[in-house]
Design a protein around this motif. Structure first.
Motif, PDB file in Angstrom:
ATOM      1  N   ALA A  80      73.771   2.537  42.394  1.00 22.98           N
ATOM      2  CA  ALA A  80      74.572   2.119  41.367  1.00 22.98           C
ATOM      3  C   ALA A  80      74.110   0.425  41.121  1.00 22.98           C
ATOM      4  O   ALA A  80      73.854   0.026  42.409  1.00 22.98           O
ATOM      5  CB  ALA A  80      76.026   2.181  41.649  1.00 22.98           C
ATOM      6  N   CYS A  81      74.187   0.009  40.320  1.00 19.34           N
ATOM      7  CA  CYS A  81      73.859  -1.550  39.674  1.00 19.34           C
ATOM      8  C   CYS A  81      74.928  -1.769  38.630  1.00 19.34           C
ATOM      9  O   CYS A  81      75.204  -1.193  37.954  1.00 19.34           O
ATOM     10  CB  CYS A  81      72.502  -1.796  39.378  1.00 19.34           C
ATOM     11  SG  CYS A  81      71.154  -1.453  40.631  1.00 19.34           S
ATOM     12  N   TRP A  82      75.275  -3.343  38.966  1.00 21.45           N
ATOM     13  CA  TRP A  82      76.326  -3.830  38.086  1.00 21.45           C
ATOM     14  C   TRP A  82      75.825  -5.282  37.717  1.00 21.45           C
ATOM     15  O   TRP A  82      75.703  -5.859  38.676  1.00 21.45           O
ATOM     16  CB  TRP A  82      77.757  -3.924  38.671  1.00 21.45           C
ATOM     17  CG  TRP A  82      78.150  -2.451  38.846  1.00 21.45           C
ATOM     18  CD1 TRP A  82      78.796  -1.598  37.924  1.00 21.45           C
ATOM     19  CD2 TRP A  82      78.325  -1.849  40.188  1.00 21.45           C
ATOM     20  NE1 TRP A  82      79.247  -0.444  38.582  1.00 21.45           N
ATOM     21  CE2 TRP A  82      78.935  -0.615  40.014  1.00 21.45           C
ATOM     22  CE3 TRP A  82      77.973  -2.364  41.503  1.00 21.45           C
ATOM     23  CZ2 TRP A  82      79.280   0.405  41.064  1.00 21.45           C
ATOM     24  CZ3 TRP A  82      78.317  -1.557  42.508  1.00 21.45           C
ATOM     25  CH2 TRP A  82      78.660  -0.096  42.323  1.00 21.45           C
ATOM     26  N   SER A  83      75.815  -5.593  36.531  1.00 20.83           N
ATOM     27  CA  SER A  83      75.508  -6.865  35.972  1.00 20.83           C
ATOM     28  C   SER A  83      76.440  -7.637  36.096  1.00 20.83           C
ATOM     29  O   SER A  83      77.847  -7.162  35.893  1.00 20.83           O
ATOM     30  CB  SER A  83      75.187  -6.899  34.639  1.00 20.83           C
ATOM     31  OG  SER A  83      74.716  -8.076  34.162  1.00 20.83           O
ATOM     32  N   ARG A  84      76.401  -9.196  36.660  1.00 21.89           N
ATOM     33  CA  ARG A  84      77.242 -10.180  36.878  1.00 21.89           C
ATOM     34  C   ARG A  84      78.044 -10.281  35.476  1.00 21.89           C
ATOM     35  O   ARG A  84      79.186 -10.690  35.518  1.00 21.89           O
ATOM     36  CB  ARG A  84      76.804 -11.289  37.518  1.00 21.89           C
ATOM     37  CG  ARG A  84      77.875 -12.469  37.431  1.00 21.89           C
ATOM     38  CD  ARG A  84      77.217 -13.579  38.184  1.00 21.89           C
ATOM     39  NE  ARG A  84      75.953 -13.884  38.186  1.00 21.89           N
ATOM     40  CZ  ARG A  84      75.487 -14.892  39.263  1.00 21.89           C
ATOM     41  NH1 ARG A  84      76.285 -15.459  39.905  1.00 21.89           N
ATOM     42  NH2 ARG A  84      74.184 -15.123  38.950  1.00 21.89           N
ATOM     43  N   ALA A  85      77.123 -10.400  34.407  1.00 21.91           N
ATOM     44  CA  ALA A  85      77.944 -10.644  33.068  1.00 21.91           C
ATOM     45  C   ALA A  85      78.842  -9.501  32.607  1.00 21.91           C
ATOM     46  O   ALA A  85      79.672  -9.826  31.788  1.00 21.91           O
ATOM     47  CB  ALA A  85      76.676 -10.725  31.934  1.00 21.91           C
ATOM     48  N   GLU A  86      78.630  -8.342  33.011  1.00 23.11           N
ATOM     49  CA  GLU A  86      79.618  -7.236  32.694  1.00 23.11           C
ATOM     50  C   GLU A  86      80.827  -6.990  33.457  1.00 23.11           C
ATOM     51  O   GLU A  86      81.653  -6.333  33.430  1.00 23.11           O
ATOM     52  CB  GLU A  86      78.862  -6.015  32.698  1.00 23.11           C
ATOM     53  CG  GLU A  86      77.611  -5.830  31.838  1.00 23.11           C
ATOM     54  CD  GLU A  86      76.846  -4.491  31.865  1.00 23.11           C
ATOM     55  OE1 GLU A  86      77.209  -3.773  32.368  1.00 23.11           O
ATOM     56  OE2 GLU A  86      75.981  -4.580  30.901  1.00 23.11           O
TER      57      GLU A  86
END
Length: 147
Positions: A80-86
């Motif tokens: 899993a990956c999550w963008s800092r902006a989101e």
């Protein structure tokens, strides 16, 4: 060849495979953490039942994304990956009930909001401090009031 020798050979083979798997997990963890920025991070994939759905893993900061790797997988790619902006930090809480057994000791449950919905992660207090600093260190011009 007697049956007991077949059983002994099978047990030896299983032990050898188990040792190879353990060494592969150690090497994988070293490869993932060689650039730094890794920490113990649990991810709640299912929240249908209270206290259930937690998977142990490792988190790694990679530029503008937080990557999550399962702890007992041999894959070198993040699951899993999550963008800092989101990501938007909503709060933290102490694990309750079955979560205390499912998570690492002394970890806190972090509640986040994303564009896709709510997200729960668990990490240590020291890792939480670093995570909050990473979240707040957005580049200039970022819309802080997004949602």
């Amino acid at each position: 060849m007697p049956v007991w020798q077949w059983l002994l050979d099978g047990a030896g083979l299983l032990l050898g495979l188990f040792l190879v798997y353990g060494v592969a997990l150690i090497v994988r963890r070293r490869v993932i953490s060689r650039h730094g920025g890794t920490f113990e991070l649990s991810y709640r994939v299912r929240s249908t039942r209270a206290g259930r759905g937690w998977l142990l893993g490792l988190g790694r900061y990679s530029g503008e994304t937080l990557e999550w790797f399962r702890i007992f997988s041999l894959s070198a790619r993040p699951k899993a990956c999550w963008s800092r902006a989101e990501l938007s930090f909503d709060g933290r809480r102490v694990p309750e009930g079955p979560e205390e057994i499912s998570l690492y000791p002394d970890h806190l449950v972090i509640e986040l909001s994303t564009r896709d919905g709510d997200l729960e992660l668990a990490m240590s207090t020291a890792s939480l401090t670093g995570f909050q600093a990473w979240l707040e260190a957005r580049p200039p011009g970022t819309d802080w009031d997004q949602r």
